[in-house]
Design an enzyme around this catalytic site. Structure first.
Site, PDB file in Angstrom:
ATOM      1  N   ASP A  65      58.999  47.204  89.896  1.00 19.13           N
ATOM      2  CA  ASP A  65      59.661  45.916  90.088  1.00 19.13           C
ATOM      3  C   ASP A  65      59.808  45.165  88.774  1.00 19.13           C
ATOM      4  O   ASP A  65      58.979  45.289  87.858  1.00 19.13           O
ATOM      5  CB  ASP A  65      58.846  45.026  91.036  1.00 19.13           C
ATOM      6  CG  ASP A  65      59.054  45.371  92.496  1.00 19.13           C
ATOM      7  OD1 ASP A  65      59.673  46.418  92.776  1.00 19.13           O
ATOM      8  OD2 ASP A  65      58.575  44.611  93.354  1.00 19.13           O
TER       9      ASP A  65
ATOM     10  N   HIS B 284      54.902  47.667  88.257  1.00 19.14           N
ATOM     11  CA  HIS B 284      55.840  46.836  87.502  1.00 19.14           C
ATOM     12  C   HIS B 284      56.005  47.429  86.104  1.00 19.14           C
ATOM     13  O   HIS B 284      55.002  47.779  85.467  1.00 19.14           O
ATOM     14  CB  HIS B 284      55.329  45.400  87.379  1.00 19.14           C
ATOM     15  CG  HIS B 284      55.146  44.698  88.696  1.00 19.14           C
ATOM     16  ND1 HIS B 284      54.054  44.927  89.510  1.00 19.14           N
ATOM     17  CD2 HIS B 284      55.924  43.772  89.333  1.00 19.14           C
ATOM     18  CE1 HIS B 284      54.162  44.170  90.600  1.00 19.14           C
ATOM     19  NE2 HIS B 284      55.279  43.472  90.524  1.00 19.14           N
TER      20      HIS B 284
END
Length: 285
Positions: free
Chosen positions: A93, A238
């Site tokens: 992400d 991430h």
């Protein structure tokens, strides 16, 4: 908000922990509603034999070398059959960022594929060349909104803008608009679902999180991922935090040792095709 009462299919399940009405709650909780979510296995089972003919790999893009064509084909749904292979989907992400090249390098080394849920204004626009590199490497590009606004806390028109702006930015860079999105903090509701359906976006949650936004310790990140990973899971990491890229080679090596094939979200769902508005999330360990 009234309770959702129309189940889309017998394969859909009410899974605890989905975000509804802007709050993270168990199914049928005091928040007033719960949503049916589809697990990857249920999606595949529901698809039945419909996708079998898609097993043939799509033709390579003109001008691609044999190596590039093989890489791109490997990243496409149908190249891996997770009904037969022990799969786990990997997703990142909020990027791309300066750490993304190291992530791509590790994925290439271990012949793994991932879905990158990109963040628009401060990442896609700043690093368009990295978005192109992700796509060229056969990775899947998804939508994590334009500025990371919590979509359940804004009006539907603003939620639409958050998603549309990133759709257009990614399409301009890669030639293809995303078909998957991840709502910030995993928070969704009926309004967000309606917007996603209209924009052709499926909602993807997760079953594994290393909370790499809270630690730079790569060993901790690796341990958290490995401890939680089960077949048909979706890992959330991430590519914007310093501890994640250094942890990735160890994660991929251990997953390989345990017999996992690391795939994109769409590969995990195949032969099912992600449905706009649908919420996908595996059962948690």
């Amino acid at each position: 908000m009234s309770q959702h009462i129309s189940m889309p299919s017998a394969a859909a399940r009410l899974v605890a922990g989905i975000a509804v009405a802007g709050c993270l709650v168990p199914a049928l909780s005091a928040c007033g509603a719960s949503y049916p979510v589809m697990t990857p296995k249920d999606a595949r089972d529901a698809a039945g034999s419909a996708g079998r003919s898609a097993a043939a790999k799509p033709p390579a893009a003109s001008g691609s070398s044999a190596a590039e064509a093989a890489t791109l084909a490997a990243g496409r749904p149908g190249a891996v059959d997770c009904r037969k292979v022990k799969c786990v989907a990997l997703s990142f992400d909020a990027g791309p960022s300066k750490y993304t090249p190291a992530v791509l390098k590790a994925l290439k080394k271990y012949h793994a594929h991932a879905t990158f849920m990109t963040l628009g204004k401060n990442h896609v626009l700043v690093h368009p060349e990295l978005v192109r590199q992700e796509a060229a490497a056969g990775m899947e590009i998804g939508n994590h909104t334009w500025t990371h606004k919590i979509l359940t806390k804004v009006k539907p028109a603003e939620a639409r803008k958050e998603l549309e702006l990133n759709q257009k930015a990614v399409k301009k860079i890669t030639g293809t608009a995303p078909t998957l999105m991840r709502p910030p903090q995993g928070r969704t509701n009926e309004d967000v679902t309606k917007v996603c359906r209209e924009l052709g976006l499926s909602q993807v949650l997760w079953s594994v999180t290393a909370k790499d936004y809270k630690t730079k310790d790569s060993a901790v990140i690796k341990k958290r991922v490995i401890d939680q990973t089960r077949r048909d899971g979706i890992i959330l990491l991430h590519d914007i935090y310093p501890g994640t890229a250094p942890a990735l080679p160890g994660i991929l090596a251990e997953l390989d040792h345990r017999g996992y094939t690391v795939v994109t979200v769409s590969q995990l769902l195949w032969p099912a095709k992600p449905k706009p508005g649908e919420v996908y999330r595996p059962d948690k360990p």
